[in-house]
Design an enzyme around this catalytic site. Structure first.
Site, PDB file in Angstrom:
ATOM      1  N   CYS A  46       0.798  -1.239   0.000  1.00  0.00           N
ATOM      2  CA  CYS A  46       0.000   0.000   0.000  1.00  0.00           C
ATOM      3  C   CYS A  46       0.824   1.279   0.000  1.00  0.00           C
ATOM      4  O   CYS A  46       0.737   2.071  -0.927  1.00  0.00           O
ATOM      5  CB  CYS A  46      -0.915   0.002   1.220  1.00  0.00           C
ATOM      6  SG  CYS A  46      -2.081  -1.357   1.215  1.00  0.00           S
TER       7      CYS A  46
HETATM    8  N1  LIG Z   1      -2.922  -5.627   2.222  1.00  0.00           N
HETATM    9  C1  LIG Z   1      -3.410  -4.596   2.865  1.00  0.00           C
HETATM   10  O1  LIG Z   1      -3.091  -4.402   4.031  1.00  0.00           O
HETATM   11  C2  LIG Z   1      -4.399  -3.622   2.214  1.00  0.00           C
HETATM   12  C3  LIG Z   1      -5.040  -2.687   3.049  1.00  0.00           C
HETATM   13  C4  LIG Z   1      -5.971  -1.826   2.498  1.00  0.00           C
HETATM   14  C5  LIG Z   1      -6.240  -1.870   1.136  1.00  0.00           C
HETATM   15  N2  LIG Z   1      -5.600  -2.755   0.318  1.00  0.00           N
HETATM   16  C6  LIG Z   1      -5.961  -2.758  -1.101  1.00  0.00           C
HETATM   17  O2  LIG Z   1      -6.819  -3.869  -1.358  1.00  0.00           O
HETATM   18  C7  LIG Z   1      -6.569  -4.404  -2.642  1.00  0.00           C
HETATM   19  C8  LIG Z   1      -6.208  -5.869  -2.545  1.00  0.00           C
HETATM   20  O3  LIG Z   1      -5.018  -5.995  -1.801  1.00  0.00           O
HETATM   21  P1  LIG Z   1      -4.539  -7.370  -1.141  1.00  0.00           P
HETATM   22  O4  LIG Z   1      -3.430  -7.008  -0.243  1.00  0.00           O
HETATM   23  O5  LIG Z   1      -5.711  -8.101  -0.595  1.00  0.00           O
HETATM   24  O6  LIG Z   1      -3.988  -8.125  -2.444  1.00  0.00           O
HETATM   25  P2  LIG Z   1      -3.602  -9.693  -2.556  1.00  0.00           P
HETATM   26  O7  LIG Z   1      -2.642  -9.777  -3.667  1.00  0.00           O
HETATM   27  O8  LIG Z   1      -3.283 -10.241  -1.214  1.00  0.00           O
HETATM   28  O9  LIG Z   1      -4.971 -10.364  -2.990  1.00  0.00           O
HETATM   29  C9  LIG Z   1      -5.589 -10.150  -4.209  1.00  0.00           C
HETATM   30  C10 LIG Z   1      -6.224 -11.457  -4.663  1.00  0.00           C
HETATM   31  O10 LIG Z   1      -6.951 -11.181  -5.867  1.00  0.00           O
HETATM   32  C11 LIG Z   1      -6.817 -12.305  -6.711  1.00  0.00           C
HETATM   33  N3  LIG Z   1      -7.147 -11.883  -8.070  1.00  0.00           N
HETATM   34  C12 LIG Z   1      -6.409 -11.172  -8.956  1.00  0.00           C
HETATM   35  N4  LIG Z   1      -7.091 -10.961 -10.082  1.00  0.00           N
HETATM   36  C13 LIG Z   1      -8.306 -11.549  -9.925  1.00  0.00           C
HETATM   37  C14 LIG Z   1      -9.473 -11.658 -10.746  1.00  0.00           C
HETATM   38  N5  LIG Z   1      -9.521 -11.120 -11.970  1.00  0.00           N
HETATM   39  N6  LIG Z   1     -10.513 -12.340 -10.260  1.00  0.00           N
HETATM   40  C15 LIG Z   1     -10.482 -12.899  -9.020  1.00  0.00           C
HETATM   41  N7  LIG Z   1      -9.423 -12.821  -8.201  1.00  0.00           N
HETATM   42  C16 LIG Z   1      -8.343 -12.147  -8.643  1.00  0.00           C
HETATM   43  C17 LIG Z   1      -5.388 -12.746  -6.494  1.00  0.00           C
HETATM   44  O11 LIG Z   1      -5.182 -14.088  -6.893  1.00  0.00           O
HETATM   45  C18 LIG Z   1      -5.232 -12.562  -4.981  1.00  0.00           C
HETATM   46  O12 LIG Z   1      -5.581 -13.722  -4.259  1.00  0.00           O
HETATM   47  C19 LIG Z   1      -5.487  -3.521  -3.249  1.00  0.00           C
HETATM   48  O13 LIG Z   1      -6.067  -2.500  -4.006  1.00  0.00           O
HETATM   49  C20 LIG Z   1      -4.813  -2.929  -2.037  1.00  0.00           C
HETATM   50  O14 LIG Z   1      -4.186  -1.692  -2.326  1.00  0.00           O
HETATM   51  C21 LIG Z   1      -4.694  -3.654   0.845  1.00  0.00           C
END
Ligand SMILES: NC(=O)c1ccc[n+]([C@@H]2O[C@H](COP(=O)([O-])OP(=O)(O)OC[C@H]3O[C@@H](n4cnc5c(N)ncnc54)[C@H](O)[C@@H]3O)[C@@H](O)[C@H]2O)c1
Length: 437
Positions: free
Chosen positions: A274
């Protein structure tokens, strides 16, 4: 005939609504578990079929969530599945897919757009679509809404659209999904009402804002605030170091001020999915308005340069002991970007290891949360975590504390390491074998 809005509100109220969470990562998985715990049937979609298989077998893949939590959700009807026709079964589609930067450090919305394109053929009247992925203000309005409307569905009448950012705090045991207030903006008043009803059934406190753009900008402000303040303390660290002061002592003292000061801790650079990434979503969008995001750029520059500065400190400390980096054996402590987590995304430890290796050092790492180094973007190290025995510690010319996991035995490290370069302010009192960086 009752309207789509009333039907959906009734389904939510009676917990008959099926919640589809798309992207079962750090954000999507806890959310899916929470909706399940709150009494909803949950479908979890992910393109990673290994994740789906593990979750379907009742096994977690994130240490933070024990197998038990997944099994409980499975017993309550949580179904992990591949994206496809089952999108139509869900009354709400909550999008939690990655929003990284591309090779030119510009927003890469391909995961979000790919997800939307994948559920569009199944989108039907009476569904709520909620985007959670962090993104530039206007994404929901400019990228999602036109695609939905092109299917002949009216946003606010047939389908409801909102943006509600996640606030995960990985590694913080006190961070519980339901207790974190959640911001939400709707594309229309009806969209907001439906969005608030759904999330309000699982989250203790909702924070409605006037639009999806306001919700998108709120998330960016939160992360930019953090990136800029970390940039500030990192700059203060360099200044303090040159002046012979310990920035950690100064921050701890300043933090006793009961108003108007929030402590941030300097480190070897910024990591995670992030904070190093999200601010540049705003930089990109601001350009469209003829504006520069100067604080973001400056903080990015300072934070990005920290690993080089730390390597300079390692070189100077070795030099003072008549050693060169070239040929030195260096053990990096902590590979994850943050204490007590296993997440390596954008971790400055990887950059530190690459920079030291480029200078000819023999680099190893120790991290109780990362027993073997998985394949990561941009770096190729094939190694295993070194066990921190007294003999192992004494074998290295320098031990570089990059991430201060609680699981490290700091007393043993101080006793047996010949030289410690501490980037986290772990050792406040001066010690002959500790150099602060
Ligand atoms: N990790 C954090 O602490 C956090 C906190 C707040 C916001 N975010 C935001 O949330 C969002 C997700 O982050 P994350 O950390 O969970 O990412 P991540 O990579 O852990 O998880 C994303 C998941 O989406 C799946 N994916 C990708 N393309 C896909 C599709 N077309 N259909 C279905 N599944 C699909 C991936 O396989 C993966 O399992 C980002 O925008 C991030 O900036 C993350």
């Amino acid at each position: 005939m009752t309207g789509a809005r009333d039907d959906l509100l009734a389904k939510i109220r009676e917990h008959r609504a099926v919640v589809g969470v798309i992207g079962l990562g750090y954000v999507g998985l806890p959310l899916a578990l929470r909706f399940s715990e709150a009494g909803f049937r949950v479908l979890g979609f992910d393109t990673d079929l290994d994740k789906i298989a593990r979750l379907a077998a009742g096994r977690s893949y994130l240490r933070r969530f024990p197998d038990d939590a997944v099994r409980r959700a499975r017993d309550a009807g949580f179904e992990p599945c591949a994206p496809g026709a089952r999108f139509a079964e869900a009354d709400a589609l909550v999008v939690c897919v990655p929003t990284p930067l591309d090779a030119h450090r510009e927003p890469d919305l391909s995961f979000v757009i790919g997800t939307v394109e994948s559920f569009l053929p199944y989108l039907r009247r009476g569904q709520l679509v909620s985007l959670e992925s962090t993104t530039w203000p206007g994404t929901t309005e400019e990228e999602l809404r036109p695609r939905i409307e092109a299917r002949g569905l009216a946003v606010g009448g047939d389908v409801f659209l909102c943006f509600s950012p996640e606030r995960e705090d990985p590694g913080n045991p006190l961070s519980v999904t339901r207790a974190l207030p959640k911001v939400l903006g709707g594309a229309t008043a009806a969209c907001r009402e439906v969005g608030l009803a759904l999330y309000g059934a699982a989250i203790d406190r909702m924070v409605p804002v006037s639009s999806t753009r306001a919700a998108e900008m709120t998330k960016l402000l939160e992360n930019i605030h953090r990136a800029v303040n970390i940039g500030l303390v990192n700059e203060m660290k360099i200044i303090c170091d040159r002046m012979g002061l310990d920035v950690h002592e100064i921050i701890r003292a300043a933090a006793t001020k009961p108003f108007g000061f929030a402590p941030y801790t300097p480190g070897p650079g910024l990591g995670g999915h992030c904070i190093p990434v999200d601010p540049f979503y705003l930089t990109w969008k601001a350009r469209q308005y003829g504006l520069n995001t100067r604080f973001i750029e400056l903080a990015g520059e300072i934070n990005h340069a920290m690993p080089e500065w730390v390597v300079g400190k390692v070189a100077a400390a070795l030099n003072a002991r008549r050693r060169a980096v070239n040929g030195a054996k260096i053990l990096v402590l902590g590979l994850a970007y943050k204490k007590n987590v296993e997440d390596l995304r954008e971790s400055p430890s990887l950059r530190l290891m690459a920079l030291l290796a480029e200078l000819g050092a023999e680099v190893d790492y120790s991290d109780p949360h990362v027993p073997a180094m998985p394949r990561v973007r941009n770096y190729r190290f094939e190694m295993k975590s070194v066990a921190l025995t007294p003999e192992a510690l004494a074998r290295y010319d320098a031990v570089l504390l990059a991430t201060d996991h609680d699981a490290f035995d700091y007393e043993a490290i101080a006793r047996h390491a010949r030289l410690i370069v501490d980037t986290r302010g772990r050792w406040l009192e001066p010690r002959a074998n500790v150099v602060k960086a």
